[in-house]
Design an enzyme around this catalytic site. Structure first.
Site, PDB file in Angstrom:
ATOM      1  N   ASP A   1      45.277  41.266  41.365  1.00 54.40           N
ATOM      2  CA  ASP A   1      44.536  42.525  41.452  1.00 54.40           C
ATOM      3  C   ASP A   1      45.487  43.650  41.043  1.00 54.40           C
ATOM      4  OD1 ASP A   1      46.267  42.827  43.575  1.00 54.40           O
ATOM      5  OD2 ASP A   1      44.712  43.210  45.060  1.00 54.40           O
TER       6      ASP A   1
ATOM      7  N   LYS B   1      39.862  36.502  38.881  1.00 55.35           N
ATOM      8  CA  LYS B   1      40.414  36.954  40.155  1.00 55.35           C
ATOM      9  C   LYS B   1      39.519  36.521  41.306  1.00 55.35           C
ATOM     10  CE  LYS B   1      39.813  40.598  42.476  1.00 55.35           C
ATOM     11  NZ  LYS B   1      39.625  41.955  43.022  1.00 55.35           N
TER      12      LYS B   1
END
Length: 234
Positions: free
Chosen positions: A159, A141
């Protein structure tokens, strides 16, 4: 720079999972709604350089962008680049980020990250997915957020907001962020990946809340299957 498809293939040999029914048909509708609602959607972390974005992204894990943006001006004033941060010890960093969740672990990661940048990349954030992932405290991420916003690397960083909306909207049935990322990148056009990431985050923060999402006020109410919403609202 490694192409998105090859970076994923290098990290997993598992076949892509089956998409939820109608996912490919809903994706254009979701994208159109996001473009209408959030035409200027961008990263809400404040940064001036790739280094600042990398630090802010590491700090944002399990923390709000607002709390990170409150802490980083003083932090960057004291440690403006990787060379300066690499000379610090974790206990030097802690006072600057004490109000951010997991601040002790993050202080340790930031020092290790800065030292890794200095030792391996001359203090610069590399425009390379695998190199960023290899830094302390930086996972997929983080690499996707940093490379997409700093270098225009096409990616959808997953997320909690993006994962939640992907499942509610019937775009992915996966719970693992890496597999959600794979699903979303299969159904959205690559030149809209970065915007899609930011648009989904904003919609998760402003409308599709984790608890009691505002379905009546949602532009996507007409086609959203609302998967899991009833369970969430109980």
């Amino acid at each position: 720079m490694t192409r998105p498809s090859s970076k994923r293939a290098a990290q997993t040999s598992k076949p892509a999972a089956r998409l939820p029914s109608g996912a490919k048909d809903r994706a254009p509708l979701v994208l159109a709604a996001l473009q209408e609602l959030y035409p200027g959607a961008v990263c809400e972390l404040n940064f001036r350089t790739p280094f600042e974005l990398l630090v802010a992204t590491v700090l944002s894990a399990q923390a709000t962008d607002v709390s990170v943006n409150l802490a980083t001006p003083a932090l960057f004033g004291a440690y403006p680049d990787a060379h300066a941060l690499a000379l610090a010890e974790p206990e030097d960093i802690e006072p600057y980020i004490r109000r951010i969740g997991l601040y002790r672990a993050k202080a340790k990661n930031l020092v290790g990250l800065a030292r890794g940048l200095v030792e391996r990349h001359g203090g610069q954030v590399p425009n390379d997915f695998a190199a960023v992932v290899a830094l302390p405290g930086a996972g997929r991420k983080t690499a996707n957020v940093v490379l997409s916003n700093a270098y225009g690397y096409p990616a959808i960083a997953v997320d909690t907001h993006v994962g939640r909306l992907a499942r509610r909207l019937g775009l992915s049935a996966q719970t693992d962020p890496d597999r959600v990322e794979t699903d979303l990148e299969r159904i959205f056009p690559q030149d809209h990946w970065i915007f899609t990431h930011h648009g989904l985050i904003l919609h998760g923060r402003r409308v599709c809340f984790a608890r009691k999402p505002n379905c009546p006020g949602c532009l996507m109410a007409g086609f959203c299957p609302k998967i899991g919403v009833e369970t969430v609202e109980k």
